[in-house]
Motif scaffolding. Structure first.
Motif, PDB file in Angstrom:
ATOM      1  N   ILE A 101       0.836  -1.243   0.145  1.00 15.91           N
ATOM      2  CA  ILE A 101       0.047   0.253   0.405  1.00 15.91           C
ATOM      3  C   ILE A 101       1.047   1.380   0.068  1.00 15.91           C
ATOM      4  N   THR A 102       1.884   1.185   1.137  1.00 13.30           N
ATOM      5  CA  THR A 102       2.550   2.494   1.225  1.00 13.30           C
ATOM      6  C   THR A 102       3.755   2.610  -0.279  1.00 13.30           C
ATOM      7  N   GLU A 103       4.174   1.424  -0.873  1.00  6.81           N
ATOM      8  CA  GLU A 103       4.770   1.965  -2.246  1.00  6.81           C
ATOM      9  C   GLU A 103       3.338   2.168  -4.053  1.00  6.81           C
ATOM     10  N   GLN A 104       2.706   1.515  -3.334  1.00  2.00           N
ATOM     11  CA  GLN A 104       1.834   1.892  -4.191  1.00  2.00           C
ATOM     12  C   GLN A 104       1.248   2.955  -4.401  1.00  2.00           C
ATOM     13  N   ALA A 105       1.534   4.483  -2.277  1.00  2.00           N
ATOM     14  CA  ALA A 105       1.340   5.995  -2.669  1.00  2.00           C
ATOM     15  C   ALA A 105       2.355   6.016  -3.183  1.00  2.00           C
ATOM     16  N   GLY A 106       3.151   5.717  -3.511  1.00  2.00           N
ATOM     17  CA  GLY A 106       4.704   6.703  -3.980  1.00  2.00           C
ATOM     18  C   GLY A 106       5.257   6.925  -2.664  1.00  2.00           C
ATOM     19  N   GLY A 107       5.531   6.162  -1.555  1.00  4.84           N
ATOM     20  CA  GLY A 107       6.118   6.185  -0.553  1.00  4.84           C
ATOM     21  C   GLY A 107       6.773   4.956  -0.653  1.00  4.84           C
ATOM     22  N   ARG A 108       7.988   4.820   0.805  1.00  2.00           N
ATOM     23  CA  ARG A 108       8.478   4.025   1.518  1.00  2.00           C
ATOM     24  C   ARG A 108       9.394   3.504   2.477  1.00  2.00           C
ATOM     25  N   VAL A 109       9.190   2.576   3.333  1.00  2.00           N
ATOM     26  CA  VAL A 109       9.690   2.016   4.140  1.00  2.00           C
ATOM     27  C   VAL A 109      10.933   1.606   5.281  1.00  2.00           C
ATOM     28  N   ASP A 110      10.854   2.994   5.910  1.00  2.00           N
ATOM     29  CA  ASP A 110      12.839   3.142   6.761  1.00  2.00           C
ATOM     30  C   ASP A 110      13.170   1.715   7.034  1.00  2.00           C
ATOM     31  N   SER A 111      12.004   1.426   7.695  1.00  2.00           N
ATOM     32  CA  SER A 111      12.910   0.052   8.188  1.00  2.00           C
ATOM     33  C   SER A 111      11.048  -0.716   8.837  1.00  2.00           C
ATOM     34  N   ARG A 112      11.880  -2.013   9.245  1.00  2.00           N
ATOM     35  CA  ARG A 112      10.307  -3.266   9.086  1.00  2.00           C
ATOM     36  C   ARG A 112      10.928  -4.427   9.722  1.00  2.00           C
ATOM     37  N   SER A 113      10.467  -4.637  11.199  1.00  2.00           N
ATOM     38  CA  SER A 113      10.687  -5.322  11.945  1.00  2.00           C
ATOM     39  C   SER A 113       9.391  -7.007  11.998  1.00  2.00           C
ATOM     40  N   GLU A 114       9.374  -7.850  11.653  1.00  3.08           N
ATOM     41  CA  GLU A 114       8.533  -9.069  12.183  1.00  3.08           C
ATOM     42  C   GLU A 114       9.268  -9.782  12.788  1.00  3.08           C
ATOM     43  N   ASN A 115       7.770 -10.211  13.761  1.00  2.00           N
ATOM     44  CA  ASN A 115       7.811 -11.596  14.951  1.00  2.00           C
ATOM     45  C   ASN A 115       7.244 -12.595  14.797  1.00  2.00           C
ATOM     46  N   PRO A 116       7.196 -13.639  14.174  1.00  2.00           N
ATOM     47  CA  PRO A 116       6.273 -14.336  14.072  1.00  2.00           C
ATOM     48  C   PRO A 116       5.531 -15.474  15.232  1.00  2.00           C
ATOM     49  N   ALA A 117       4.531 -16.081  15.461  1.00  2.00           N
ATOM     50  CA  ALA A 117       3.845 -15.941  16.856  1.00  2.00           C
ATOM     51  C   ALA A 117       4.569 -17.750  17.447  1.00  2.00           C
ATOM     52  N   THR A 118       4.692 -18.085  18.871  1.00  2.00           N
ATOM     53  CA  THR A 118       6.049 -18.799  18.845  1.00  2.00           C
ATOM     54  C   THR A 118       5.067 -19.025  19.994  1.00  2.00           C
ATOM     55  N   ASP A 119       5.345 -19.827  20.617  1.00  2.00           N
ATOM     56  CA  ASP A 119       4.654 -20.372  21.897  1.00  2.00           C
ATOM     57  C   ASP A 119       4.825 -19.596  23.124  1.00  2.00           C
ATOM     58  N   VAL A 120       5.926 -18.597  22.991  1.00  2.00           N
ATOM     59  CA  VAL A 120       5.876 -17.342  24.187  1.00  2.00           C
ATOM     60  C   VAL A 120       5.632 -16.428  23.268  1.00  2.00           C
ATOM     61  N   GLN A 121       5.193 -15.985  22.567  1.00  2.00           N
ATOM     62  CA  GLN A 121       4.847 -14.709  21.910  1.00  2.00           C
ATOM     63  C   GLN A 121       3.642 -14.937  21.376  1.00  2.00           C
ATOM     64  N   PRO A 122       2.541 -13.786  20.964  1.00  2.00           N
ATOM     65  CA  PRO A 122       1.872 -14.099  19.674  1.00  2.00           C
ATOM     66  C   PRO A 122       2.926 -13.190  18.462  1.00  2.00           C
ATOM     67  N   ALA A 123       2.326 -13.028  17.462  1.00  2.00           N
ATOM     68  CA  ALA A 123       3.046 -12.837  16.317  1.00  2.00           C
ATOM     69  C   ALA A 123       2.543 -10.926  16.449  1.00  2.00           C
ATOM     70  N   SER A 124       3.450 -10.208  15.828  1.00  2.00           N
ATOM     71  CA  SER A 124       3.663  -9.023  16.032  1.00  2.00           C
ATOM     72  C   SER A 124       4.623  -7.868  14.103  1.00  2.00           C
TER      73      SER A 124
END
Length: 286
Positions: free
Chosen positions: A90-113
């Motif tokens: 969505i951001t790139e289609q609007a002509g923008g960019r992503v300066d930083s990105r972090s992803e945390n998949p779901a585990t038994d200890v913590q939910p995804a985020s």
């Protein structure tokens, strides 16, 4: 005698006629003066007042202002990682960019985020935010605008002045006749060029902040952000049970982390106890 009275009568008539003429002239002059005063003191100021009112506050052209917009957005999504990919698109289609990105998949200890720093063109901010809100359930959104028009104008003025100074020094360098003058001009030119490049860098950074709004996007899994409080007896029981399970789960996790250390301490304590008993038996035997 009659001729005398006739002369006197003619004389008095002439005097009276002159007096009337004088009063009439004074009246006209006074009226003319009042008329002139009315024009200069009444009509002219009214025209001036009308000329001073050129518009209202609603006529101000806000597009000429330089504004930096920053904000944060939190969304609950079924799959935060997948929603993160959609947010990038969505951001790139609007002509923008992503300066930083972090992803945390779901585990038994913590939910995804997922957490992203999005740079969105200022003129596309509203439409892009509307698209991002469709990724899940909106938790909150905050936007802050900072007017930096004066700072931009100050930088532009300083850059213009330094550019003129550099051009002047270059012209002086071309016409320098002595080595001493050439060295002096080069030193001043180097200092001005360094300052000019620094100001241009500041202006480019400021222009980027103005042209692209900065939005911190947080994507969380369902159940991570608490919804509204319970409003019925059974919803209260469910909320209490969920809190108890969560607390016990945290306690078990903490116990699992501490268990290896507890085992190690138990082994060390047992060895120390055996050594103490051995020395105690030797003393008794002696």
């Amino acid at each position: 005698m009659r001729r005398t009275w006739g002369v006197i009568a003619v004389f008095l008539a002439a005097v009276l006629l002159a007096g009337c003429t004088t009063n009439s002239g004074s009246s006209v002059s006074s009226d003319s003066g009042n008329s002139s005063e009315s024009v200069s003191g009444g009509v002219a100021p009214a025209a001036g007042d009308k000329a001073s009112v050129t518009g209202t506050t609603g006529d101000v052209n806000t597009s000429s202002r330089d504004v930096i917009t920053t904000g944060s957005l939190s969304i609950t999504a079924t799959d935060p990682v997948k929603a993160s990919e959609s947010a990038v698109t969505i951001t790139e289609q609007a002509g923008g960019r992503v300066d930083s990105r972090s992803e945390n998949p779901a585990t038994d200890v913590q939910p995804a985020s997922a957490n992203l720093t999005l740079r969105i063109p200022s003129d596309e901010l509203d439409r892009t935010l509307a698209e991002l809100k469709k990724l899940g359930t909106l938790n909150f959104v905050t936007l802050t605008a900072q007017d930096v028009t004066q700072q931009s104008q100050d930088l532009d003025a300083r850059i213009t002045a330094l550019t003129t100074s550099v051009d002047r020094l270059l012209a002086l360098m071309a016409s320098a006749t002595t080595t001493a003058d050439l060295i002096s001009i080069e030193s001043a030119l180097s200092s001005r060029q360094g300052e000019l490049e620094s100001l241009q860098s500041q202006r480019d950074y400021l222009a980027d902040q103005i042209d692209y709004s900065t939005v911190q996007l947080e994507l969380v899994a369902e159940g991570t952000v608490a919804a509204s409080g319970p409003d019925t007896f059974w919803s209260g029981i469910i909320a209490g049970w969920t809190a108890l399970v969560t607390a016990l789960g945290g306690l078990l996790v903490g116990l699992g982390v501490a268990l290896p250390w507890l085992v190690l301490l138990a082994i060390v304590g047992t060895i120390v106890l055996l050594i103490v008993r051995m020395f105690a038996r030797r003393r008794k035997a002696a």
